[in-house]
Scaffold this motif. Structure first.
Motif, PDB file in Angstrom:
ATOM      1  N   VAL A   1     -12.424  57.352  36.180  1.00  0.00           N
ATOM      2  CA  VAL A   1     -13.493  57.221  35.182  1.00  0.00           C
ATOM      3  C   VAL A   1     -13.546  58.449  34.290  1.00  0.00           C
ATOM      4  CG1 VAL A   1     -16.003  57.263  34.935  1.00  0.00           C
ATOM      5  CG2 VAL A   1     -14.943  55.610  36.469  1.00  0.00           C
ATOM      6  N   PHE A   2     -13.448  59.616  34.897  1.00  0.00           N
ATOM      7  CA  PHE A   2     -13.482  60.868  34.127  1.00  0.00           C
ATOM      8  C   PHE A   2     -12.269  60.974  33.203  1.00  0.00           C
ATOM      9  CE2 PHE A   2     -12.599  65.403  33.608  1.00  0.00           C
ATOM     10  CZ  PHE A   2     -13.826  65.842  33.132  1.00  0.00           C
ATOM     11  N   LYS A   3     -11.106  60.598  33.722  1.00  0.00           N
ATOM     12  CA  LYS A   3      -9.869  60.695  32.946  1.00  0.00           C
ATOM     13  C   LYS A   3      -9.901  59.786  31.733  1.00  0.00           C
ATOM     14  CE  LYS A   3      -4.839  60.278  33.458  1.00  0.00           C
ATOM     15  NZ  LYS A   3      -3.732  59.965  34.403  1.00  0.00           N
ATOM     16  N   LEU A   4     -10.484  58.601  31.890  1.00  0.00           N
ATOM     17  CA  LEU A   4     -10.529  57.629  30.796  1.00  0.00           C
ATOM     18  C   LEU A   4     -11.719  57.849  29.860  1.00  0.00           C
ATOM     19  CD1 LEU A   4      -9.618  54.442  32.866  1.00  0.00           C
ATOM     20  CD2 LEU A   4      -8.162  55.591  31.183  1.00  0.00           C
ATOM     21  N   GLY A   5     -12.588  58.796  30.205  1.00  0.00           N
ATOM     22  CA  GLY A   5     -13.733  59.093  29.348  1.00  0.00           C
ATOM     23  C   GLY A   5     -14.901  58.153  29.493  1.00  0.00           C
ATOM     24  N   PHE A   6     -14.887  57.317  30.550  1.00  0.00           N
ATOM     25  CA  PHE A   6     -15.978  56.371  30.764  1.00  0.00           C
ATOM     26  C   PHE A   6     -17.213  57.036  31.355  1.00  0.00           C
ATOM     27  CE2 PHE A   6     -12.549  52.916  31.358  1.00  0.00           C
ATOM     28  CZ  PHE A   6     -12.519  52.674  29.992  1.00  0.00           C
ATOM     29  N   ASP A   7     -17.086  58.277  31.806  1.00  0.00           N
ATOM     30  CA  ASP A   7     -18.222  58.949  32.440  1.00  0.00           C
ATOM     31  C   ASP A   7     -19.341  59.230  31.454  1.00  0.00           C
ATOM     32  OD1 ASP A   7     -16.223  60.779  31.354  1.00  0.00           O
ATOM     33  OD2 ASP A   7     -17.530  62.385  32.063  1.00  0.00           O
ATOM     34  N   ARG A   8     -19.053  59.136  30.161  1.00  0.00           N
ATOM     35  CA  ARG A   8     -20.093  59.356  29.152  1.00  0.00           C
ATOM     36  C   ARG A   8     -20.935  58.105  28.917  1.00  0.00           C
ATOM     37  NH1 ARG A   8     -15.667  62.297  27.150  1.00  0.00           N
ATOM     38  NH2 ARG A   8     -14.898  60.501  25.976  1.00  0.00           N
ATOM     39  N   ASP A   9     -20.533  56.991  29.514  1.00  0.00           N
ATOM     40  CA  ASP A   9     -21.280  55.750  29.380  1.00  0.00           C
ATOM     41  C   ASP A   9     -22.370  55.702  30.448  1.00  0.00           C
ATOM     42  OD1 ASP A   9     -21.127  52.762  28.205  1.00  0.00           O
ATOM     43  OD2 ASP A   9     -21.515  52.676  30.359  1.00  0.00           O
ATOM     44  N   VAL A  10     -23.607  55.453  30.051  1.00  0.00           N
ATOM     45  CA  VAL A  10     -24.729  55.489  30.991  1.00  0.00           C
ATOM     46  C   VAL A  10     -24.607  54.400  32.049  1.00  0.00           C
ATOM     47  CG1 VAL A  10     -26.225  53.992  29.580  1.00  0.00           C
ATOM     48  CG2 VAL A  10     -27.246  55.660  31.149  1.00  0.00           C
ATOM     49  N   TYR A  11     -24.023  53.262  31.695  1.00  0.00           N
ATOM     50  CA  TYR A  11     -23.847  52.160  32.647  1.00  0.00           C
ATOM     51  C   TYR A  11     -22.916  52.588  33.782  1.00  0.00           C
ATOM     52  CZ  TYR A  11     -23.328  47.201  33.957  1.00  0.00           C
ATOM     53  OH  TYR A  11     -23.343  45.995  34.625  1.00  0.00           O
ATOM     54  N   VAL A  12     -21.813  53.237  33.430  1.00  0.00           N
ATOM     55  CA  VAL A  12     -20.855  53.715  34.432  1.00  0.00           C
ATOM     56  C   VAL A  12     -21.453  54.870  35.222  1.00  0.00           C
ATOM     57  CG1 VAL A  12     -18.547  54.664  34.796  1.00  0.00           C
ATOM     58  CG2 VAL A  12     -18.917  52.976  32.996  1.00  0.00           C
ATOM     59  N   SER A  13     -22.142  55.766  34.540  1.00  0.00           N
ATOM     60  CA  SER A  13     -22.761  56.903  35.225  1.00  0.00           C
ATOM     61  C   SER A  13     -23.775  56.445  36.270  1.00  0.00           C
ATOM     62  CB  SER A  13     -23.441  57.818  34.206  1.00  0.00           C
ATOM     63  OG  SER A  13     -22.496  58.397  33.340  1.00  0.00           O
ATOM     64  N   ASN A  14     -24.538  55.418  35.939  1.00  0.00           N
ATOM     65  CA  ASN A  14     -25.502  54.889  36.907  1.00  0.00           C
ATOM     66  C   ASN A  14     -24.799  54.309  38.133  1.00  0.00           C
ATOM     67  OD1 ASN A  14     -27.679  55.574  35.315  1.00  0.00           O
ATOM     68  ND2 ASN A  14     -27.849  53.565  34.359  1.00  0.00           N
ATOM     69  N   ALA A  15     -23.647  53.680  37.914  1.00  0.00           N
ATOM     70  CA  ALA A  15     -22.871  53.151  39.043  1.00  0.00           C
ATOM     71  C   ALA A  15     -22.378  54.290  39.931  1.00  0.00           C
ATOM     72  CB  ALA A  15     -21.694  52.328  38.527  1.00  0.00           C
ATOM     73  N   LEU A  16     -21.971  55.400  39.331  1.00  0.00           N
ATOM     74  CA  LEU A  16     -21.545  56.567  40.111  1.00  0.00           C
ATOM     75  C   LEU A  16     -22.713  57.154  40.899  1.00  0.00           C
ATOM     76  CD1 LEU A  16     -19.184  58.331  37.538  1.00  0.00           C
ATOM     77  CD2 LEU A  16     -18.521  57.509  39.807  1.00  0.00           C
ATOM     78  N   LEU A  17     -23.881  57.223  40.274  1.00  0.00           N
ATOM     79  CA  LEU A  17     -25.068  57.719  40.978  1.00  0.00           C
ATOM     80  C   LEU A  17     -25.349  56.861  42.215  1.00  0.00           C
ATOM     81  CD1 LEU A  17     -27.621  58.419  38.077  1.00  0.00           C
ATOM     82  CD2 LEU A  17     -26.217  60.071  39.283  1.00  0.00           C
ATOM     83  N   ALA A  18     -25.336  55.546  42.023  1.00  0.00           N
ATOM     84  CA  ALA A  18     -25.621  54.632  43.133  1.00  0.00           C
ATOM     85  C   ALA A  18     -24.576  54.756  44.230  1.00  0.00           C
ATOM     86  CB  ALA A  18     -25.686  53.198  42.613  1.00  0.00           C
ATOM     87  N   PHE A  19     -23.317  54.916  43.833  1.00  0.00           N
ATOM     88  CA  PHE A  19     -22.244  55.053  44.826  1.00  0.00           C
ATOM     89  C   PHE A  19     -22.457  56.276  45.706  1.00  0.00           C
ATOM     90  CE2 PHE A  19     -18.332  57.549  45.518  1.00  0.00           C
ATOM     91  CZ  PHE A  19     -17.829  56.846  46.599  1.00  0.00           C
ATOM     92  N   TYR A  20     -22.684  57.427  45.088  1.00  0.00           N
ATOM     93  CA  TYR A  20     -22.843  58.655  45.872  1.00  0.00           C
ATOM     94  C   TYR A  20     -24.118  58.634  46.717  1.00  0.00           C
ATOM     95  CZ  TYR A  20     -18.789  60.875  43.767  1.00  0.00           C
ATOM     96  OH  TYR A  20     -17.502  61.181  43.402  1.00  0.00           O
TER      97      TYR A  20
END
Length: 521
Positions: free
Chosen positions: A161-180
């Motif tokens: 996600v970080f490599k592809l630059g998707f980490d700046r998307d709030v939808y993806v970031s929320n998924a990462l928050l939930a995962f951790y």
């Protein structure tokens, strides 16, 4: 099979029969009218039988190879109240042209219906076929990793996600928050949250529920206060449902009152989730009357609401009212589940209601509720507290599965109450195999040896604790200041104000000594 009055449009009879009449002229954009009719039908289909009939119509009209319709069908089969996973997979397997939207739909479907392993398998299959993942793909595979507690795999996806630059998307970031949060890495979630350039209400809700799930109710309250007071965000239903368990566990009545007031002032519906949370909060704070009022206000009460009110009565020693509530619930046609039975059996145990407890325990089969170890443990505790140790042993022998730590733990506690050291030794022997690192078991047996004058055996148990380096549970004190909870243990120096606290205590001791000298001098 339904017939068409015109080859290029669905029959009005078909559309009206399912209550999904669509005006063709209102839906035409580009293409034949029936394309949009089917699109609208698939969008609105909620019942599985209707979806299957629409599926049959799509096949008969030659749209069975249209990837748009097939993907909608997959989503429909996965998304119903009773998902038809087999039908969804058959549609997907028969697709000749699969784009990332199709793959995402089936991956999300498996991740959301309890088959996370299959979701990750399909992700691997997608990459092998050369279809590139998009940001939504990572949201779904991260959800699958969270369900499976696949921390390592999730870390890999985070890197991608970080490599592809998707980490700046709030939808993806929320998924990462939930995962951790799900894998217990709450500090990593907090770091990600602090670094997010854009946060929405889902971001805050995820962190609040994550703190609570990881046993950090105080941090959840801090986040809630920061969200409301510093960022002026209006909490939604999910926010309040998440924070209420923290209020209940910490007996934070002030926060509970604020939430209750907010619900009333904002016109928010007091649904079952909010109602049960408020009842639990008022119960732990001793406000039984207010809990009763909340119970009356909740519309469409489900089992969770009834269970919360029954537990409230039982917690405050009002077992008759709790049992009356249980009977009333059944009279209204609600079938109790395992949690409700567990609550009622626990109330009977603490109230010493052996006969009522037996009756309720035997009624579980009548309602098709499977007895778990927790239910048997309640019965063992009930009988043991009443001095019926032989009957308690019979219950254990009648269990359809091997007794575990909960059952033997209840029996050991009963042996302590009834001062039956001989049986306690046999039970402790089993428990020390099941829970070799539980210091409480060793300490309880050591106390029984001491009371029996067997000091040598007491010393042996304490020596075992020392040799195995098992830490005994430490008592603590909790103080609430400004909605923050400060926890202290003996000789605790971890608090940032510990030096000031110790100096204050020393001054208070001096004042008390001077007062004693003055009174008795």
């Amino acid at each position: 099979m339904f017939r068409f009055h015109h080859p290029n449009r669905l029959s009005a009879t078909f559309l009206r029969r399912f209550g999904h009449y669509v005006s063709v002229t209102d839906n035409i954009r580009n293409g034949p009218p029936h394309f949009y009719d089917y699109a609208n039908l698939l969008q609105r289909c909620a019942a599985l039988d209707v979806l299957r009939k629409v599926h049959a119509q799509i096949i008969t009209t030659g749209f069975q190879r249209n990837p748009f319709f097939l993907t909608k069908l997959i989503g429909g089969y996965f998304g119903g109240e009773e998902p038809d996973i087999d039908s969804a997979r058959k549609v997907f397997d028969q697709m000749l042209d699969r784009d990332v939207f199709s793959w995402n739909t089936v991956i999300r479907g498996y991740a959301s219906t309890g088959f996370p392993g299959e979701a990750l398998y399909l992700y691997n299959l997608m990459t092998k076929t050369g279809v590139p993942a998009n940001k939504f793909t990572f949201v779904f595979v991260l959800k699958a990793c969270a369900v499976m507690r696949e921390g390592t795999r999730g870390d890999v996806f985070h890197g991608m996600v970080f490599k592809l630059g998707f980490d700046r998307d709030v939808y993806v970031s929320n998924a990462l928050l939930a995962f951790y949060c799900n894998v217990g890495e709450i500090r990593m979630s907090q770091q990600l949250f602090d670094g997010m350039s854009e946060k929405d209400i889902v971001s805050w809700n995820t962190m609040i529920s994550g703190f609570i799930e990881n046993g950090q109710e105080g941090e959840a309250v801090v986040f809630f206060n920061e969200m409301v007071c510093l960022h002026n965000l209006r909490p939604d239903n999910s926010t309040l449902v998440s924070i209420l368990p923290a209020c209940a566990r910490t007996s934070d009545i002030r926060m509970g009152l604020w939430i209750h007031s907010y619900i009333l002032k904002s016109g928010m519906e007091l649904d079952s989730a909010l109602g049960s949370g408020l009842i639990s909060t008022y119960a732990t704070s001793g406000h039984v009357k207010t809990a009763e009022e909340v119970f009356c206000w909740v519309r469409n009460k489900n089992l969770v609401v009834w269970d919360a009110m029954i537990w409230c009565y039982g917690m405050h020693g009002r077992e008759e009212e709790a049992l009356c509530m249980f009977s009333r619930m059944i009279e209204l046609g609600l079938f109790p589940d395992g949690l409700v039975f567990l609550c009622v059996l626990s109330i009977c145990s603490h109230a010493g209601l052996v006969k009522r407890g037996w009756e309720i325990f035997l009624r579980m089969e009548q309602y098709g509720v499977t007895k778990t170890e927790e239910h048997y443990a309640c019965m063992v505790d009930l009988l043991g507290r009443a001095g019926l140790l032989s009957e308690a042993l019979e219950v254990i022998e009648s269990m359809p599965f091997p007794a575990g730590k909960d059952v033997y733990g209840a029996l050991l506690g009963a042996c302590r109450i009834q001062n039956n050291l001989a049986l306690a030794e046999k039970v402790a022997e089993k428990l020390l195999l099941l829970e070799p690192d539980n210091a409480g078991r060793y300490m309880l047996l050591a106390k029984m040896y001491k009371e029996a004058g067997r000091l040598h055996d007491e010393a042996r148990m304490r020596k075992l604790l020392s040799e195995k380096k098992i830490r005994r549970p430490v008592g603590c004190s909790l103080i609430e200041i400004g909605s923050l909870h400060h926890i202290f243990v003996v000789n605790d120096e971890s608090h940032p104000s510990s030096q000031q606290i110790f100096e204050t205590l020393k001054n208070l001791e001096g004042i008390m000594e001077d007062e004693l000298v003055t009174r008795h001098g």
